[in-house]
Design a protein around this motif. Structure first.
Motif, PDB file in Angstrom:
ATOM      1  N   GLU A 134       0.854  -1.281   0.003  1.00 52.80           N
ATOM      2  CA  GLU A 134       0.009   0.087  -0.047  1.00 52.80           C
ATOM      3  C   GLU A 134       0.947   1.319   0.074  1.00 52.80           C
ATOM      4  N   ALA A 135       0.391   2.298  -0.402  1.00 57.10           N
ATOM      5  CA  ALA A 135       1.131   3.615  -0.393  1.00 57.10           C
ATOM      6  C   ALA A 135       1.521   3.927   0.812  1.00 57.10           C
ATOM      7  N   PRO A 136       2.689   4.302   1.153  1.00 61.40           N
ATOM      8  CA  PRO A 136       2.740   4.731   2.580  1.00 61.40           C
ATOM      9  C   PRO A 136       2.378   6.275   2.664  1.00 61.40           C
ATOM     10  N   LEU A 137       1.888   6.579   3.998  1.00 61.08           N
ATOM     11  CA  LEU A 137       1.278   7.927   4.221  1.00 61.08           C
ATOM     12  C   LEU A 137       2.169   8.543   5.257  1.00 61.08           C
ATOM     13  N   CYS A 138       2.875   8.008   6.355  1.00 62.78           N
ATOM     14  CA  CYS A 138       3.667   8.706   7.136  1.00 62.78           C
ATOM     15  C   CYS A 138       4.651   7.646   7.842  1.00 62.78           C
ATOM     16  N   ILE A 139       5.606   8.239   8.352  1.00 57.22           N
ATOM     17  CA  ILE A 139       6.647   7.496   8.907  1.00 57.22           C
ATOM     18  C   ILE A 139       7.273   7.915  10.354  1.00 57.22           C
ATOM     19  N   SER A 140       7.792   6.900  11.087  1.00 58.10           N
ATOM     20  CA  SER A 140       8.463   7.245  12.207  1.00 58.10           C
ATOM     21  C   SER A 140       9.477   6.289  12.812  1.00 58.10           C
ATOM     22  N   CYS A 141      10.595   6.860  13.180  1.00 61.81           N
ATOM     23  CA  CYS A 141      11.960   6.151  13.654  1.00 61.81           C
ATOM     24  C   CYS A 141      11.640   5.867  15.137  1.00 61.81           C
ATOM     25  N   CYS A 142      12.072   4.828  15.626  1.00 60.14           N
ATOM     26  CA  CYS A 142      12.325   4.658  16.994  1.00 60.14           C
ATOM     27  C   CYS A 142      13.418   5.268  17.659  1.00 60.14           C
ATOM     28  N   ASN A 154      -4.565   0.891   5.824  1.00 56.97           N
ATOM     29  CA  ASN A 154      -5.293   0.377   6.625  1.00 56.97           C
ATOM     30  C   ASN A 154      -4.250  -0.705   7.507  1.00 56.97           C
ATOM     31  N   ASN A 155      -2.966  -0.220   7.529  1.00 58.80           N
ATOM     32  CA  ASN A 155      -1.857  -1.143   8.157  1.00 58.80           C
ATOM     33  C   ASN A 155      -0.658  -0.166   8.544  1.00 58.80           C
ATOM     34  N   LEU A 156       0.186  -0.623   9.471  1.00 56.43           N
ATOM     35  CA  LEU A 156       1.503  -0.129   9.803  1.00 56.43           C
ATOM     36  C   LEU A 156       2.282  -1.084   9.463  1.00 56.43           C
ATOM     37  N   VAL A 157       3.510  -0.773   8.948  1.00 56.16           N
ATOM     38  CA  VAL A 157       4.638  -2.128   8.691  1.00 56.16           C
ATOM     39  C   VAL A 157       5.721  -1.631   9.386  1.00 56.16           C
ATOM     40  N   LEU A 158       6.338  -2.563  10.305  1.00 54.68           N
ATOM     41  CA  LEU A 158       7.520  -2.184  10.848  1.00 54.68           C
ATOM     42  C   LEU A 158       8.808  -2.829  10.322  1.00 54.68           C
ATOM     43  N   PHE A 159       9.692  -2.156  10.227  1.00 57.60           N
ATOM     44  CA  PHE A 159      10.947  -2.524   9.513  1.00 57.60           C
ATOM     45  C   PHE A 159      12.051  -2.464  10.953  1.00 57.60           C
ATOM     46  N   SER A 160      12.362  -3.518  11.079  1.00 59.54           N
ATOM     47  CA  SER A 160      13.473  -3.641  12.204  1.00 59.54           C
ATOM     48  C   SER A 160      14.902  -3.471  11.694  1.00 59.54           C
ATOM     49  N   LEU A 161      15.475  -2.675  12.229  1.00 65.60           N
ATOM     50  CA  LEU A 161      16.728  -1.982  11.930  1.00 65.60           C
ATOM     51  C   LEU A 161      17.926  -3.472  12.264  1.00 65.60           C
ATOM     52  N   LEU A 173      24.378  -1.614   7.219  1.00 69.04           N
ATOM     53  CA  LEU A 173      22.925  -1.213   7.731  1.00 69.04           C
ATOM     54  C   LEU A 173      21.812  -1.692   6.997  1.00 69.04           C
ATOM     55  N   ASP A 174      20.982  -2.670   7.435  1.00 68.21           N
ATOM     56  CA  ASP A 174      19.868  -2.827   6.616  1.00 68.21           C
ATOM     57  C   ASP A 174      18.517  -3.153   7.519  1.00 68.21           C
ATOM     58  N   PHE A 175      17.441  -3.541   6.973  1.00 63.93           N
ATOM     59  CA  PHE A 175      16.115  -3.576   7.723  1.00 63.93           C
ATOM     60  C   PHE A 175      15.402  -4.763   7.393  1.00 63.93           C
ATOM     61  N   GLU A 176      14.537  -5.217   8.259  1.00 61.22           N
ATOM     62  CA  GLU A 176      13.875  -6.419   7.984  1.00 61.22           C
ATOM     63  C   GLU A 176      12.405  -6.046   8.216  1.00 61.22           C
ATOM     64  N   ARG A 177      11.636  -6.375   7.143  1.00 62.52           N
ATOM     65  CA  ARG A 177      10.146  -6.270   7.220  1.00 62.52           C
ATOM     66  C   ARG A 177       9.690  -7.475   8.209  1.00 62.52           C
ATOM     67  N   SER A 178       9.426  -6.971   9.501  1.00 60.48           N
ATOM     68  CA  SER A 178       9.158  -8.118  10.425  1.00 60.48           C
ATOM     69  C   SER A 178       7.815  -7.935  11.164  1.00 60.48           C
ATOM     70  N   LEU A 179       6.971  -7.263  10.872  1.00 58.27           N
ATOM     71  CA  LEU A 179       5.595  -7.057  11.306  1.00 58.27           C
ATOM     72  C   LEU A 179       4.542  -6.119  10.732  1.00 58.27           C
ATOM     73  N   VAL A 180       3.528  -6.639  10.634  1.00 61.38           N
ATOM     74  CA  VAL A 180       2.418  -5.727  10.044  1.00 61.38           C
ATOM     75  C   VAL A 180       1.120  -5.552  10.938  1.00 61.38           C
ATOM     76  N   ILE A 181       1.132  -4.470  11.385  1.00 60.18           N
ATOM     77  CA  ILE A 181      -0.071  -4.361  12.237  1.00 60.18           C
ATOM     78  C   ILE A 181      -1.205  -3.569  11.434  1.00 60.18           C
ATOM     79  N   HIS A 182      -2.295  -4.487  11.504  1.00 60.29           N
ATOM     80  CA  HIS A 182      -3.561  -4.177  10.851  1.00 60.29           C
ATOM     81  C   HIS A 182      -4.450  -3.276  11.631  1.00 60.29           C
ATOM     82  N   ILE A 183      -4.750  -2.277  11.218  1.00 60.44           N
ATOM     83  CA  ILE A 183      -5.811  -1.330  12.068  1.00 60.44           C
ATOM     84  C   ILE A 183      -7.024  -0.863  10.822  1.00 60.44           C
TER      85      ILE A 183
END
Length: 1003
Positions: A134-142, A154-161, A173-183
């Motif tokens: 899906e098209a990304p709307l917003c982002i946030s870094c821990c 409809n969801n949030l996608v978590l990329f683990s560092l 440095l790389d990322f792993e698509r580790s979790l999808v939070i369906h909202i």
């Protein structure tokens, strides 16, 4: 309510030399500002108050819609738009970008990089592309871990560092698509992510959840693609949409709502997790815990509704564990431990700050005087921009975090300004055409744009507020005329400098004695506390300066609470403690001048001085200050005067001055036994023994003991952690030792002194050290037994006494003073001292013991062993120093073995050493089940010893006759004959045989 002060938190101002009009910008760590314009990102170095210097430029795929930087991992991530499609890209190793034309490596997220390319990746910037369904709307870094959360429709996608290890020396440095939070039922406009906490915001709703990693709830994770939603909620959503379109004549709005904790599950928003990590990878999050849901409704009281009534500036702010304000530990990103977490979001005219870690709590509500456009939260301040103003508000994050970190806050040891204190605006700074704001380190970055005169716009229908998701509205065509713009970096001044200004500002309120003085000084204190909590950002010199300011602010707050009559006057004590000021320094800050009438002392100062004098501080006030303290308490708290005179800190008080005020108490109706004892103590200090005796005679001994209970420091004081007897106690030791022992016993009984402290007191008082025990301490132990104190361990006390008795008897050591109680007194008054067995007296009388003290110790030891409570087995190993060669030693040994029921051994010892005591011993001890020992043990032994003759023949013979008398009575004739020795003379035993036969005929 927001209080307004006109302070100067903003210092110098710089202009960022951007080539194009900035569209997005963000701070990068401590020293970099990223500015996106067109298809380029410019990076500028920002160090101190120097001019911004261009650092590097790199191209993007398209126009940047969102931009974020992560200090953990040092990467920049952007949502970019090209040909009406959006892309998510992370810029890694951007610091190696020398020129705009430098080579760049582009790779897909999760793709392995082979070793031969390691040198290439080391020296060039990499762009990591992250495809999304899906098209990304917003982002946030821990901010702690560096993980990336992406918000879609409809969801949030978590990329683990993570880091790909290329070889032993290099990793990328790389990322792993580790979790999808369906909202469901909410479309994210902004998101914020911090160590498992997720905040999602739409136009008028905020949802905060925590991703839990408890493996017990593993079943809560959906490991399959998310396909369906709750049909009930779907129907609900369709119904709402339909109802919104039914009529143009009605405005249908949902009610405002705030749900905390588990109740936020009732919001109607479904949250489910789908793990997308690689097979075999450890799942990081298992289930969701709901923390907060809040829904707002537009103000429909007016027919004219603004199009901009929507939430903005969602932010999660972490506060990390510091150990303590004075800790020297440096927190690196790997060592950061989350202490508290705060969430901020804002409507155009109201901002909300929540604390959400251990409990969800609304900390502060910010009312803006004008419509806000954006805000950023820092541990020290909230910065808000309106169309023409930059506003700086104080926050309560450090106060809330202090209470999470330190259990001693809000006690007599420490204090912190309350969370509920009104927030205040420190400054409203004019800027024309403010559009956007961001913050990093001590810089506030502002985008201004001077728009041409706006063309009046037709207001939209209120219907656009009916839905959670909101309907999209085509932006109005911008005016043709070009607008001027600027990107400013406003440097905030150092916390210490602003703190000093706030303290100076507070002086204007000090003379008026208003709460505003306390409020402003509390704000200054919180400012310094917040800066100290982020110790990782401080240089050693800065930290030392802040610590000094922290202590100074505590002193100022202590002054306020000690001088102003408020319901929180008691806070003077903890603030003065934290300030590091001595009692003398605090007293020297007091204005002793008397204007009209008697001097008035406020409760806060009295409370501080009173409490400090009770603490046995190792500080002695001068004679002058001591006199002022006496004067203060006589005026404000006369009943406390005898108590404060007994403090070690008042050692230098002039006795004549003290007695003058004590006599005033007598005449003013405050006379008591405590006043009498205080006067007696002062008389001793002056050397006036006659006055001392007269005072002591004015009350009975029982009342005097009660007086010592009320004030133990008349006898016992502590200095530098050591027990110190007073001059009064030394005098009582010489003149009234009984009163002294009774008083210390009463103190122990009333929990005013511990067992070990009492023992130490008597040792120090009598000048004994090490294992030497003074008689006065033995008197005290004996008094403890007589009083039967419930907290005394009896066996331990028995051991102390018996050890001392045995040591004296073995060394022939007399007591250093006359004992207060004789053995007869103890036997008559204490149940633990038993009557001495009669045979012991026979044994003792066989040898002349002329030493009276020796006999007293022996009698006490024998009586204690004969008592019902004594554990004999515990003392037997310690009897060795007491030799059996002496009659005293023999009596103690035989008593102990008798209590242990070792009768055979005792009979042998008595027959050998003291035959005359054998029959009294047998008459007293050989009873009931031990009766058989008369004929089984005693009779054969006596017969055997008579055969041997010797000088004790007559004693053995008389003992044998008594034994036969008892045996003849106890046994039948046949049994009696069986126990007689085979080689005995019939004539000798004939009388006893006749007695047995006569007894048989009588029965």
């Amino acid at each position: 309510m927001v209080q307004l002060y006109n302070l100067h938190p903003f210092g110098s101002q710089q202009v960022v030399p951007c080539k194009l009009e900035p569209e997005r910008f963000c701070g990068g760590g401590r020293d970099t500002l990223f500015v996106a314009a067109g298809c380029k990102v410019e990076a500028f170095t920002v160090v101190g108050q120097e001019l911004c210097q261009p650092r590097c430029v790199f191209s993007t795929l398209g126009r940047v819609l969102r931009l974020a930087y992560s200090e953990a991992g040092d990467y920049l991530v952007a949502i970019e738009e090209k040909n009406k499609a959006t892309f998510l890209r992370a810029y890694v190793n951007w610091r190696s970008k020398r020129t705009e034309n430098s080579r760049v490596c582009i790779r897909m997220v999760g793709h392995d990089v082979e070793a031969p390319f390691s040198e290439t990746f080391r020296d060039q910037m990499s762009i990591v592309e992250m495809p999304l369904s899906e098209a990304p709307l917003c982002i946030s870094c821990c901010p702690v871990k560096g993980d990336l959360l992406v918000g879609c429709t409809n969801n949030l996608v978590l990329f683990s560092l993570k880091y790909q290890i290329i070889n032993e020396e290099f990793s990328i440095l790389d990322f792993e698509r580790s979790l999808v939070i369906h909202i469901d039922n909410i479309t994210p406009a902004e998101i914020s992510f911090c160590v498992g906490y997720v905040a999602v915001m739409s136009e008028l709703e905020v949802l905060i959840v925590k991703l839990e990693s408890d493996p017990k709830n593993r079943e809560s994770v959906n490991h399959h693609p998310h396909k369906t939603t709750n049909p009930t909620k779907q129907a609900e959503g369709i119904s709402n949409e339909t109802s919104q379109l039914e009529s143009d004549d009605f405005v249908i709005c949902q009610k405002p709502m705030e749900l905390l904790g588990e109740k936020s599950k009732q919001s109607g928003i479904s949250v489910t997790l789908e793990s997308t990590g690689l097979a075999g990878e450890k799942i990081k999050y298992f289930h969701v815990r709901h923390l907060l849901y809040r829904r707002f409704a537009p103000d429909i009281s007016s027919c004219l509704l603004s199009d901009d009534v929507r939430l903005h500036s969602l932010q999660l702010l972490p506060i990390y564990q510091t150990g303590s304000l004075t800790s020297d530990r440096k927190n690196s990103s790997q060592e950061k431990v989350l202490l508290s977490l705060f969430c901020f979001f804002s409507l155009p005219h109201v901002g909300y700050l929540y604390m959400i870690v251990k409990s969800v709590e609304l900390l502060s509500v910010y009312q803006y005087p004008e419509k806000s456009q954006q805000a950023v939260l820092t541990p020290q301040f909230l910065h808000v921009i309106t169309s023409n103003n930059l506003q700086c508000y104080t926050v309560r994050c450090s106060a809330a975090a202090a209470r999470e970190e330190d259990p001693y806050v809000d006690t007599t040891l420490k204090a912190c300004p309350p969370i509920s204190m009104d927030v205040c605006a420190l400054r409203i700074q004019l800027f024309i055409g403010l559009k956007a704001i961001c913050h990093f380190k001590n810089h506030v970055v502002l985008l201004t744009k001077a728009d041409p005169e706006t063309v009046p716009e037709r207001r939209e229908s209120p219907k656009r507020f009916l839905s959670r998701k909101g309907t999209s509205v085509n932006p109005k065509t911008p005016p043709v005329a070009e607008a001027g713009w600027n990107l400013y970096i406003v440097n905030t001044i150092s916390p210490v400098q602003l703190y000093k200004e706030m303290v100076d500002y507070s002086n204007a309120y000090k003379t008026a004695k208003t709460q505003s003085c306390i409020h402003l000084l509390s704000e200054a204190h919180l400012l310094v506390r917040a800066a100290l909590m982020d110790a990782s950002q401080l240089e050693p010199g800065e930290k030392a300066e802040l610590l000094e300011a922290f202590k100074e602010s505590c002193g100022h707050l202590g002054d306020c609470y000690s001088r102003l009559e408020t319901q929180h006057s008691h806070l003077a004590l903890p603030y003065y403690k934290m300030s590091g000021l001595s009692m003398a320094e605090v007293l020297n800050r007091v204005d002793w001048a008397v204007e009209d009438g008697p001097q008035k002392y406020e409760r806060g100062l009295i409370f501080y001085i009173n409490h400090s004098l009770y603490e046995n501080l190792d500080e002695e006030l001068s004679e002058e200050l001591s006199a002022k303290v006496v004067q203060m308490f006589y005026a404000a708290e006369p009943k406390q005067l005898p108590h404060i005179l007994c403090s070690p800190s008042m050692k230098n008080i002039d006795p004549l001055t003290a007695i003058k005020y004590l006599r005033k108490l007598d005449t003013s109706g405050f006379s008591s036994v405590l006043v009498t004892l205080a006067k007696a103590a002062m008389a001793l200090k002056m050397g006036d023994l006659d006055m001392h005796r007269n005072e002591m005679k004015s009350h009975s001994e029982m009342k005097l003991v009660c007086g010592f209970i009320l004030e133990p420091r008349l006898l016992i004081q502590q200095r530098k952690g050591q027990i110190v007897p007073t001059e009064f106690a030394v005098h009582l030791k010489e003149t009234q030792p009984g009163l002294l022992v009774a008083s210390v016993l009463a103190l122990q009984k009333n929990n005013k002194i511990g067992i070990e402290e009492a023992d130490s007191f008597f040792k120090v008082l009598c000048g004994k050290d090490g294992d030497t025990i003074p008689q006065l301490l033995v008197d005290f132990w004996e008094a403890q037994l007589v009083a039967c104190l419930p907290d005394v361990v009896l066996q331990e006390l028995f051991f102390k006494l018996t050890s001392q008795y045995i040591w004296r008897l073995s060394k022939r050591q007399p007591p250093d003073t006359t004992p207060l109680r004789t053995s007869e007194d103890l036997i008559n008054t204490c149940s633990h001292y038993g009557l001495i067995n009669p045979w012991v007296n026979v044994l003792i009388s066989s040898e002349s013991l002329v030493d009276k003290n020796y006999m007293e110790d022996l009698s006490k030891l024998q009586s204690l062993i004969c008592g019902p409570s004594f554990d004999i087995a515990s003392i037997v190993p310690f009897l060795e120093p007491l030799s059996e060669d002496t009659v005293a030693g023999l009596s103690v040994h035989v008593l102990c073995h008798t209590r242990l029921k070792e009768y055979d051994q005792c009979i042998d010892r008595l027959l050998e050493r003291c035959p005359e005591a054998v029959i009294p011993y047998a008459n007293h001890e050989l009873k009931e089940e031990n009766r058989t020992l008369w004929w089984k043990k005693l009779l054969p032994e006596l017969c055997q010893r008579i055969k041997c003759g010797g000088e004790k023949y007559q004693l053995y013979l008389s003992s044998l006759k008594e034994t036969l008398s008892v045996v003849a009575v106890e046994l039948e004739l046949r049994d009696f004959l069986n126990v007689l020795p085979e080689d005995g003379t019939a004539a000798f035993f004939l009388p006893y045989l006749l007695y047995c036969s006569r007894k048989k005929s009588l029965t």
